[in-house]
Design an enzyme around this catalytic site. Structure first.
Site, PDB file in Angstrom:
ATOM      1  N   GLY A   1      -6.855  80.452  38.919  1.00 51.54           N
ATOM      2  CA  GLY A   1      -6.823  79.597  37.720  1.00 51.54           C
ATOM      3  C   GLY A   1      -5.538  79.767  36.960  1.00 51.54           C
ATOM      4  O   GLY A   1      -4.563  80.320  37.475  1.00 51.54           O
ATOM      5  N   ASN A   2      -5.497  79.254  35.742  1.00 52.39           N
ATOM      6  CA  ASN A   2      -4.310  79.437  34.893  1.00 52.39           C
ATOM      7  C   ASN A   2      -4.745  79.582  33.438  1.00 52.39           C
ATOM      8  O   ASN A   2      -5.918  79.443  33.118  1.00 52.39           O
ATOM      9  CB  ASN A   2      -3.317  78.289  35.091  1.00 52.39           C
ATOM     10  CG  ASN A   2      -3.906  76.942  34.711  1.00 52.39           C
ATOM     11  OD1 ASN A   2      -4.222  76.693  33.552  1.00 52.39           O
ATOM     12  ND2 ASN A   2      -4.090  76.073  35.710  1.00 52.39           N
TER      13      ASN A   2
END
Ligand code: CTP
Length: 324
Positions: free
Chosen positions: A134-135
Site C-alpha cells: 500500500g501507500n
C-alpha cells in the site's frame, strides 16, 4: 422544528455575545436556539456587541467554534456602537449581508446539473490474507475536492480507497474499494455518466503477481515478491473521454516537476493536471495543507501558496469551472 427545516438559509443578525456563546455550546433555552439546533440549511451569523466584548478571547473562540461547525460569519465592522462607543463590533451592514448571501447562492449552485467523478485514497494490493502492498495516502485532498464539488451543487461520485469516509457531504455518492483493479472497475463504469473526473487517488502502480490463499509462512532468509503493473485508470479515461468531458489528474513528482507533470498531462490526454511537490514540508501525504501548481494543456501554469486542503480544492474547482 418546522422553521429550521423550511428555510434555504438562516441569518442571525444581530448575534449577541450571549447568543454566540449559547449557539457554540449547544444551549437550547429559547426559540432562536431551538431553531438553530434543528436547522439543516446554511447558517449565517452577524456578531454585534460592544468593542470590549467583541475583543474578548471567549467571543473569538465562540466564533471560531461556530465556523468549525460550518456556520458562516458575517464579520462585524468598525463604527458607532449601540452603547455610543466607537470601535469594532458593529453589525455587518445589511447591504453587505445581502451581497454575501447572493454570492453564496451563486457559488453554491454554480455546478448544479453537473455530474463529477472523484477518486481518492490509496489502494491496497493483497499479498496474502493478512498482508498488502500500500501507500501513505490519506485521501484528504480528494475528499476535500468531493466536498467542495457537492457544496457547489454538483452530483458527486466518490470512489474511495481504504481510508475513513468521515466528514463527507451528505449528498456524495460513495463507492468504497480496496484494490487498484476495483478502483479501475468503479471509475471506468461511472465515468460514462460524468461531465468531468478528478483523479486524485494514489493508485498502486504494481500489484503482486499472485495472492496466496493462506498466510505465507516465514522460511528462508530472503523473500522475493513478484509484482506486475496495474491498469492506469487515468490513462484509460483519457482514451475514452469525449470532447465534452473534462479530465483532471494529479502528479506527484520529486524532480523535474513541471516537465514531468506536462508529459503526464499529454500522455494521459488531460485538460489540466495538479502538480503536488514532495519537496514542500507542509504538502503531501497525510498533511492538512498542500502546495500545488495547476498546469493546463496549453502549458499555462497557476502557482499557489501552501494552504489548507479545503482551500486548495476551491482553487482546483475555480479552474475546472472555466472548462465546464
Ligand atoms: N493513476 C491512475 N492509475 C494508475 C496510476 C496512476 O489513474 N495505475 C493516476 C493517479 O491517480 C494520478 C496520475 O495517474 O492522477 C498520476 O499519478 P502518478 O503516481 O503521479 O504517476 P504515474 O502515472 O503512476 O507515473 P510515475 O509513478 O512513473 O510518476
Amino acid at each position: 422544528m418546522e422553521l429550521g427545516k423550511w428555510a434555504d438559509a438562516f441569518v442571525i443578525a444581530p448575534a449577541t455575545a450571549n447568543t454566540l456563546a449559547k449557539m457554540s455550546h449547544g444551549f437550547c433555552d429559547n426559540l432562536l436556539l431551538a431553531t438553530y439546533l434543528s436547522a439543516d440549511c446554511p447558517v449565517f451569523f452577524a456578531p454585534a456587541m460592544d468593542l470590549d466584548m467583541y475583543a474578548h478571547p471567549t467571543t473569538a473562540n465562540n466564533i471560531l467554534r461556530l465556523n468549525n461547525f460550518g456556520n458562516i460569519t458575517l464579520p462585524a465592522g468598525n463604527g458607532e456602537l449601540a452603547s455610543g462607543l466607537v470601535g469594532h463590533g458593529r453589525m455587518c451592514e445589511p447591504e453587505e449581508i445581502h451581497q454575501t448571501l447572493e454570492n453564496y447562492f451563486a457559488l453554491h449552485t454554480s455546478l448544479k446539473g453537473k455530474t463529477i467523478l472523484v477518486n481518492a485514497g490509496p489502494t491496497y494490493e493483497k499479498i496474502d490474507p493478512v498482508r498488502f502492498v500500500g501507500n501513505y495516502s490519506s485521501g484528504k485532498m480528494g475528499k476535500a475536492i468531493a466536498n467542495a464539488l457537492a457544496q457547489r451543487g454538483a452530483t458527486v461520485h466518490l470512489v474511495l480507497g481504504p481510508v475513513s469516509s468521515e466528514g463527507l457531504h451528505h449528498t456524495i455518492q460513495l463507492t468504497c474499494i480496496e484494490s487498484a483493479e476495483e478502483m479501475y472497475d468503479a471509475c471506468t463504469e461511472l465515468f460514462a455518466v460524468c461531465d468531468a473526473a478528478i483523479l486524485s487517488a494514489a493508485v498502486a502502480d504494481y500489484k503482486p503477481v499472485s495472492q496466496a490463499k493462506q498466510k505465507i509462512k516465514k522460511k528462508s532468509d530472503e523473500f522475493t515478491l513478484d509484482l506486475v503493473k496495474t491498469k492506469d485508470i487515468l490513462k484509460t479515461l483519457g482514451a475514452q473521454k469525449n470532447e465534452k468531458q473534462i479530465l483532471v489528474g494529479f502528479a506527484l513528482e520529486t524532480q523535474n516537476e513541471y516537465e514531468n507533470a506536462l508529459t503526464k498531462l499529454k500522455k494521459k490526454n488531460l485538460d489540466f493536471i495538479v502538480l503536488n511537490s514532495m519537496n514542500d514540508a507542509d504538502a503531501g501525504f497525510g498533511k492538512e495543507t498542500n502546495k500545488v501548481t495547476l498546469i493546463e494543456k496549453n502549458g499555462k501554469k497557476h502557482t499557489f501558496d501552501t494552504k489548507p486542503k479545503a482551500e486548495v480544492a476551491e482553487d482546483i474547482l475555480n479552474l475546472l469551472s472555466t472548462y465546464l
